[in-house]
Design a protein around this motif. Structure first.
Motif, PDB file in Angstrom:
ATOM      1  N   GLY A 105      39.293 -40.802  49.143  1.00  0.00           N
ATOM      2  CA  GLY A 105      40.486 -39.868  48.896  1.00  0.00           C
ATOM      3  C   GLY A 105      39.905 -38.392  48.638  1.00  0.00           C
ATOM      4  O   GLY A 105      40.893 -37.840  48.070  1.00  0.00           O
ATOM      5  N   ALA A 106      39.029 -38.081  49.051  1.00  0.00           N
ATOM      6  CA  ALA A 106      38.470 -36.732  48.574  1.00  0.00           C
ATOM      7  C   ALA A 106      38.309 -35.898  49.890  1.00  0.00           C
ATOM      8  O   ALA A 106      39.317 -36.113  50.797  1.00  0.00           O
ATOM      9  CB  ALA A 106      36.683 -36.737  48.273  1.00  0.00           C
ATOM     10  N   ARG A 107      37.752 -34.542  49.948  1.00  0.00           N
ATOM     11  CA  ARG A 107      37.983 -33.513  50.783  1.00  0.00           C
ATOM     12  C   ARG A 107      36.420 -33.788  51.650  1.00  0.00           C
ATOM     13  O   ARG A 107      35.544 -33.536  50.943  1.00  0.00           O
ATOM     14  CB  ARG A 107      38.378 -32.322  50.306  1.00  0.00           C
ATOM     15  N   ALA A 108      36.350 -33.263  52.833  1.00  0.00           N
ATOM     16  CA  ALA A 108      35.298 -33.156  53.596  1.00  0.00           C
ATOM     17  C   ALA A 108      35.443 -31.691  54.214  1.00  0.00           C
ATOM     18  O   ALA A 108      36.390 -31.362  54.528  1.00  0.00           O
ATOM     19  CB  ALA A 108      35.227 -34.061  54.852  1.00  0.00           C
ATOM     20  N   VAL A 109      34.198 -30.897  54.287  1.00  0.00           N
ATOM     21  CA  VAL A 109      33.954 -29.925  54.414  1.00  0.00           C
ATOM     22  C   VAL A 109      32.879 -29.619  55.602  1.00  0.00           C
ATOM     23  O   VAL A 109      31.765 -30.214  55.293  1.00  0.00           O
ATOM     24  CB  VAL A 109      33.543 -28.618  53.545  1.00  0.00           C
ATOM     25  N   LEU A 110      33.321 -29.530  57.208  1.00  0.00           N
ATOM     26  CA  LEU A 110      32.230 -29.612  58.157  1.00  0.00           C
ATOM     27  C   LEU A 110      31.712 -28.247  58.564  1.00  0.00           C
ATOM     28  O   LEU A 110      32.442 -27.397  58.500  1.00  0.00           O
ATOM     29  CB  LEU A 110      32.845 -30.369  59.220  1.00  0.00           C
ATOM     30  N   GLN A 111      30.387 -28.245  58.836  1.00  0.00           N
ATOM     31  CA  GLN A 111      29.852 -26.953  59.189  1.00  0.00           C
ATOM     32  C   GLN A 111      29.295 -27.299  60.650  1.00  0.00           C
ATOM     33  O   GLN A 111      28.313 -28.227  60.547  1.00  0.00           O
ATOM     34  CB  GLN A 111      28.780 -26.420  58.318  1.00  0.00           C
ATOM     35  N   ASP A 112      29.483 -26.721  61.628  1.00  0.00           N
ATOM     36  CA  ASP A 112      28.834 -27.296  62.947  1.00  0.00           C
ATOM     37  C   ASP A 112      27.640 -26.700  63.542  1.00  0.00           C
ATOM     38  O   ASP A 112      26.914 -27.117  64.175  1.00  0.00           O
ATOM     39  CB  ASP A 112      29.905 -26.695  64.109  1.00  0.00           C
ATOM     40  N   ILE A 113      27.075 -25.288  62.660  1.00  0.00           N
ATOM     41  CA  ILE A 113      25.947 -25.014  63.156  1.00  0.00           C
ATOM     42  C   ILE A 113      25.208 -24.564  61.768  1.00  0.00           C
ATOM     43  O   ILE A 113      25.766 -24.091  60.889  1.00  0.00           O
ATOM     44  CB  ILE A 113      25.965 -23.414  64.032  1.00  0.00           C
ATOM     45  N   TRP A 114      23.916 -24.941  61.896  1.00  0.00           N
ATOM     46  CA  TRP A 114      23.224 -24.739  60.312  1.00  0.00           C
ATOM     47  C   TRP A 114      22.989 -23.350  60.154  1.00  0.00           C
ATOM     48  O   TRP A 114      21.934 -22.814  60.984  1.00  0.00           O
ATOM     49  CB  TRP A 114      21.883 -25.846  60.280  1.00  0.00           C
ATOM     50  N   GLN A 115      23.525 -22.618  59.455  1.00  0.00           N
ATOM     51  CA  GLN A 115      23.093 -21.366  58.954  1.00  0.00           C
ATOM     52  C   GLN A 115      23.191 -21.252  57.333  1.00  0.00           C
ATOM     53  O   GLN A 115      24.161 -21.491  56.748  1.00  0.00           O
ATOM     54  CB  GLN A 115      24.157 -20.238  59.460  1.00  0.00           C
ATOM     55  N   PRO A 116      22.000 -21.337  56.909  1.00  0.00           N
ATOM     56  CA  PRO A 116      21.850 -21.431  55.260  1.00  0.00           C
ATOM     57  C   PRO A 116      22.945 -20.561  54.596  1.00  0.00           C
ATOM     58  O   PRO A 116      23.378 -20.892  53.695  1.00  0.00           O
ATOM     59  CB  PRO A 116      20.444 -21.111  54.920  1.00  0.00           C
ATOM     60  N   ALA A 117      22.710 -19.189  55.067  1.00  0.00           N
ATOM     61  CA  ALA A 117      23.620 -18.276  54.178  1.00  0.00           C
ATOM     62  C   ALA A 117      25.322 -18.457  54.453  1.00  0.00           C
ATOM     63  O   ALA A 117      25.872 -18.294  53.489  1.00  0.00           O
ATOM     64  CB  ALA A 117      23.406 -16.854  54.996  1.00  0.00           C
ATOM     65  N   GLN A 118      25.645 -19.051  55.566  1.00  0.00           N
ATOM     66  CA  GLN A 118      27.028 -19.625  55.697  1.00  0.00           C
ATOM     67  C   GLN A 118      27.242 -20.676  55.046  1.00  0.00           C
ATOM     68  O   GLN A 118      28.340 -20.995  54.209  1.00  0.00           O
ATOM     69  CB  GLN A 118      27.255 -19.654  57.049  1.00  0.00           C
ATOM     70  N   ALA A 119      26.150 -21.574  54.921  1.00  0.00           N
ATOM     71  CA  ALA A 119      26.437 -22.719  53.886  1.00  0.00           C
ATOM     72  C   ALA A 119      26.553 -22.406  52.397  1.00  0.00           C
ATOM     73  O   ALA A 119      27.533 -22.936  51.796  1.00  0.00           O
ATOM     74  CB  ALA A 119      24.980 -23.717  54.166  1.00  0.00           C
ATOM     75  N   VAL A 120      25.807 -21.527  52.061  1.00  0.00           N
ATOM     76  CA  VAL A 120      25.985 -21.066  50.631  1.00  0.00           C
ATOM     77  C   VAL A 120      27.267 -20.581  50.416  1.00  0.00           C
ATOM     78  O   VAL A 120      28.143 -20.607  49.363  1.00  0.00           O
ATOM     79  CB  VAL A 120      24.849 -20.039  50.141  1.00  0.00           C
ATOM     80  N   GLN A 121      27.895 -19.543  51.465  1.00  0.00           N
ATOM     81  CA  GLN A 121      29.240 -18.948  51.185  1.00  0.00           C
ATOM     82  C   GLN A 121      30.194 -19.877  51.228  1.00  0.00           C
ATOM     83  O   GLN A 121      31.331 -20.013  50.686  1.00  0.00           O
ATOM     84  CB  GLN A 121      29.518 -18.147  52.354  1.00  0.00           C
TER      85      GLN A 121
END
Length: 554
Positions: free
Chosen positions: A269-285
């Protein structure tokens, strides 16, 4: 499709009696969330190429899953039909799986890196009825690729394209026109469609292909019971709850992404966040913006994320845990990541056939994350044996056998390859040792696979192609260490007299055979002869040593 999950029935009684199999499906988990937290944010999906973010509450997610499910039924999908998807980490992936579960269809996730060679086998072997692809992703036209396969896919009835447009409007074969647009859930027969074929906990729900020592990929069959029996103790071990936010940048078409980025948040019952392309700076943000608390990925992701935080000084205080699997974690990286991220670094080992098998604990000393691959989860047993299958003592290296409540139902139409004995012990093909505390360390692979950035490269298949090159008399594909990706592939060859060969020419040859870019060797070593045993078998350990010695000598 007629499925043959022969490994399920023999262990059902024991698994239920011991409380390992929860007797629930993803439908039950989604319905529970719809009852208890309908308006809680459930899914945030980030598409980096166009900068969009799509969000769903549990109510919105359930409604759209029902809509897509009826839409699939309108396309002729019935119980036990296979629906294949070659999608990135887009919301359409999550919603299509939930839709398939509503009507008893079996999801077949396919990695976006696959091309004609891999797809033609997998789609035919699974007798896939529907194929869902992006129109374009990272500059590649998936619709054109599938169209080019044409008559090679006699079972395929429909190709559905995400993002397909004609004159600014959704094309007739688009996901938007066929599945997510029409409000199918309001049709008079929708409720009956959505309830008549719901799968039970022992029905096959996922078909995921993995490559090993054979030349052909193997279709791993999982049920709700086998998947959830792993997800629940995994989440408990990581102390995850409905309050957590899970980032998944590893592909959902991998078991890592599918089990822990798609299924687990819904189970919690939690929340998922998906990122489609691996970009480290975007992952940090994203971690900062979405208050991400947990993520799981291979070593390369951890390396990149820690480096990005260190370089930008953008702290990620919400992130409590980074679970790392797919390759051993270097000791200095754990120290660097702990300092940069402030998160606990957890080491894990697992397989497509059973999900995570071992984990280090949240209370374990940090050094266990780089000196071991963890201890078994509840419901998992390990055994280290010699060549005659006699048990070995702690500290001795031998063949790793696993008996797990989450073990798969078998390989589709490949029962002879199931590698599981009458007592339920699965031969992993790996070499390992167990210490006095019960923590495992994978020390090698008796099955011949190169793991590049957490992705298995099917060695036998690539070697077979190498032998077809007119300049090559003998060939072997072996791993060499890489600080970022863990391993890369090197083609070691013996050339025919007077036949020169360089790496660009070799890569061009493999590309002409439609080999996925991820599988291409990144080094070429030409030798006068390959080292072999008296029986004529190539001694790949000597080739790996040669490559390592070459690295040290540079």
């Amino acid at each position: 499709m007629e499925f043959d999950p022969v490994l399920i029935a023999p262990r059902r009684q024991t698994s239920i009696a011991r409380g390992w199999w929860p007797e629930r499906t993803i439908n039950d988990a989604l319905d529970a969330c719809l009852t208890t937290r309908p308006d809680q944010l459930a899914l945030s999906a980030m598409r980096l190429e166009d900068g969009t973010a799509t969000r769903f509450t549990y109510r919105e997610m359930a409604t759209l899953a029902d809509r897509i499910a009826v839409g699939l039924a309108r396309l002729g999908v019935q119980r036990n039909d296979v629906v294949s998807m070659q999608l990135p980490n887009w919301w359409e992936f999550t919603l299509t799986y939930l839709a398939c579960s509503r009507i008893g269809a079996v999801i077949n996730p396919l990695m976006p890196i696959f091309r004609e060679r891999e797809l033609s086998f997998m789609l035919n072997h699974s007798r896939s009825k529907i194929m869902i692809v992006p129109k374009r992703f990272r500059g590649f036209d998936y619709e054109r690729m599938i169209a080019g396969l044409g008559r090679q896919l006699p079972h395929l009835r429909e190709v559905v394209v995400v993002g397909g447009e004609t004159d600014g409007k959704p094309a007739a074969n688009s996901f938007e026109a066929l599945l997510s647009g029409p409000q199918w859930e309001r049709d008079a027969d929708a409720r009956e469609i959505l309830t008549r074929n719901r799968p039970g906990p022992d029905d096959v729900t996922q078909l995921l292909y993995t490559s090993g020592t054979t030349g052909e990929p193997k279709g791993v069959m999982h049920t709700a019971n086998t998947l959830l029996s792993n997800i629940v103790p995994y989440a408990d071990a990581m102390r995850l709850s409905a309050d957590d936010v899970v980032l998944m940048a590893s592909p959902l078409a991998h078991q890592t992404g599918f089990m822990y980025g798609l299924m687990m948040p819904i189970v919690l019952g939690a929340r998922a966040v998906l990122q489609d392309i691996w970009q480290p700076a975007q992952a940090v943000q994203t971690i900062r913006d979405e208050s991400v608390t947990f993520t799981m990925a291979s070593t390369v992701f951890l390396t990149d994320l820690a480096a990005s935080v260190h370089e930008t000084q953008a702290a990620v205080p919400s992130l409590r845990t980074f679970l790392c699997a797919g390759a051993p974690i270097p000791g200095p990286l754990v120290e660097q990541a702990r300092a940069a991220l402030g998160a606990k670094i957890v080491s894990a080992w697992g397989m497509t056939e059973m999900g995570a098998v071992t984990l280090t604990g949240l209370d374990d000393p940090d050094e266990r994350a780089f000196t071991t691959d963890g201890a078994p989860l509840p419901g998992v047993e390990l055994r280290i044996v010699d060549d005659e299958h006699a048990p070995l003592p702690a500290g001795a290296t031998g063949h790793l056998l696993v008996r797990s409540c989450s073990s798969f139902g078998g390989y589709l139409h490949r029962e002879h390859l199931n590698a599981t004995d009458a007592d339920g012990w699965f031969d992993t093909g790996d070499l390992a040792r167990v210490d006095a505390h019960g923590y495992i360390r994978i020390s090698g692979r008796s099955k011949d696979v190169v793991i590049r950035g957490g992705e298995n490269i099917p060695v036998v298949e690539i070697e077979a192609l190498l032998y077809r090159h007119p300049a090559i008399a003998a060939a072997a594909l072996v791993a060499y260490p890489d600080r970022r990706l863990g391993e890369r592939a090197c083609a070691v060859v013996v050339t025919r007299p007077g036949e020169p060969l360089d790496l660009p020419a070799l890569v061009a040859f493999l590309k002409s055979h439609k080999v996925a870019a991820h599988y291409l060797p990144e080094r070429l070593l030409v030798l006068d002869a390959l080292p072999v045993t008296p029986a004529g078998k190539v001694q790949k350990f000597k080739l790996r040593e040669l490559l390592r010695d070459g690295e040290r000598g540079q």
